[in-house]
Design an enzyme around this catalytic site. Sequence first.
Site, PDB file in Angstrom:
ATOM      1  CD  GLU A 180      22.304   0.598   8.608  1.00 40.93           C
ATOM      2  OE1 GLU A 180      22.835   0.230  10.247  1.00 40.93           O
ATOM      3  OE2 GLU A 180      22.743  -0.172   7.696  1.00 40.93           O
TER       4      GLU A 180
ATOM      5  CG  ASP B 272      25.220  -7.273   3.083  1.00 39.70           C
ATOM      6  OD1 ASP B 272      25.855  -8.250   3.194  1.00 39.70           O
ATOM      7  OD2 ASP B 272      25.667  -6.144   2.944  1.00 39.70           O
TER       8      ASP B 272
ATOM      9  CE  LYS C 197       5.726   8.928  -1.883  1.00 42.37           C
ATOM     10  NZ  LYS C 197       6.375   7.822  -2.405  1.00 42.37           N
TER      11      LYS C 197
ATOM     12  CG  ASP D 139      17.710  -4.814  15.574  1.00 40.41           C
ATOM     13  OD1 ASP D 139      18.021  -5.688  14.676  1.00 40.41           O
ATOM     14  OD2 ASP D 139      18.203  -5.161  16.768  1.00 40.41           O
TER      15      ASP D 139
ATOM     16  CB  CYS E 112      32.046  -8.555   2.536  1.00 37.85           C
ATOM     17  SG  CYS E 112      32.051  -7.600   4.042  1.00 37.85           S
TER      18      CYS E 112
ATOM     19  CB  ALA F 288      -0.761   0.020   1.534  1.00 34.95           C
ATOM     20  CB  ALA F 289       0.667   4.586  -1.868  1.00 37.22           C
ATOM     21  N   PRO F 290       2.173   4.863   0.846  1.00 38.39           N
ATOM     22  CG  PRO F 290       4.367   5.654   1.252  1.00 38.39           C
ATOM     23  CD  PRO F 290       3.411   5.112  -0.059  1.00 38.39           C
TER      24      PRO F 290
END
Length: 241
Positions: free
Chosen positions: A32, A87, A15, A67, A145, A10-12
């Site tokens: 992040e 990642d 919007k 988190d 990595c 669903a769009a914010p």
Amino acid sequence: RSSLGDDDAAAPQKKKKKGKANKPKSTIFAFERNSTRFTILEERMKLFVPPPSENGNKVAVTPIHGDFLKADPSDPQFANVRAIMLDPSCSGSGIVNSPDRWMEEGDGAAKKDKKRIESLSNFQLVALKHAMSFPNVDRIVYSTCSVHEEENEGVVSKALSEAEYGDSKKEDGNVWELAAPKCLENWKRRGKEGGIGGLTKAQAVCLVRCDGLDGDETNGFFVSFFVRKRVLLSVGPETSG
């Protein structure tokens, strides 16, 4: 770092008033936890990802300062999430242009590094199992990595085992299996059979490894692709693309 892909989000709220024309077809929720990296994430998304109204693919990115491990799989916001790219923090042992991260000497340094790798692999396993707990997710990419088996094949093997046997009521179609990424079918360096992870040859060839210290012209990297068994049964091996 974790990204959740929503195929029909669903769009914010701000919007929605502009009508369905601006509604994104797909939304990526990018997590992040670190404040500095989150600021960089926001800036780069504004720079590289145009608004849905200007984006032919109608893809929206929603950065979340938080988190991923605390994200609730039953949250309605993530109800349509179908894929997760995970990642997590790792040792960075594959980064060849940062030799100070892996060229440590002495018994004390070795013991310290071993303890750090063990701590990281435990965290990585928790993160991967959490990704597997989202009920409607049917594809997961787990990458590091690192060149250490403990963070790669070891985590993959434990996650597969614990996800399969941790819930005796799980339907067979919901079991997670490894698939070989179609786009990397010609990459020669593959996962390690046996060893710490105890993976079979069939499982190991599904994994992708890069080693910049052994001829690959890139940093060391590891990629694994998990798919629900029901998906593999319904669409066949081409889902590995």
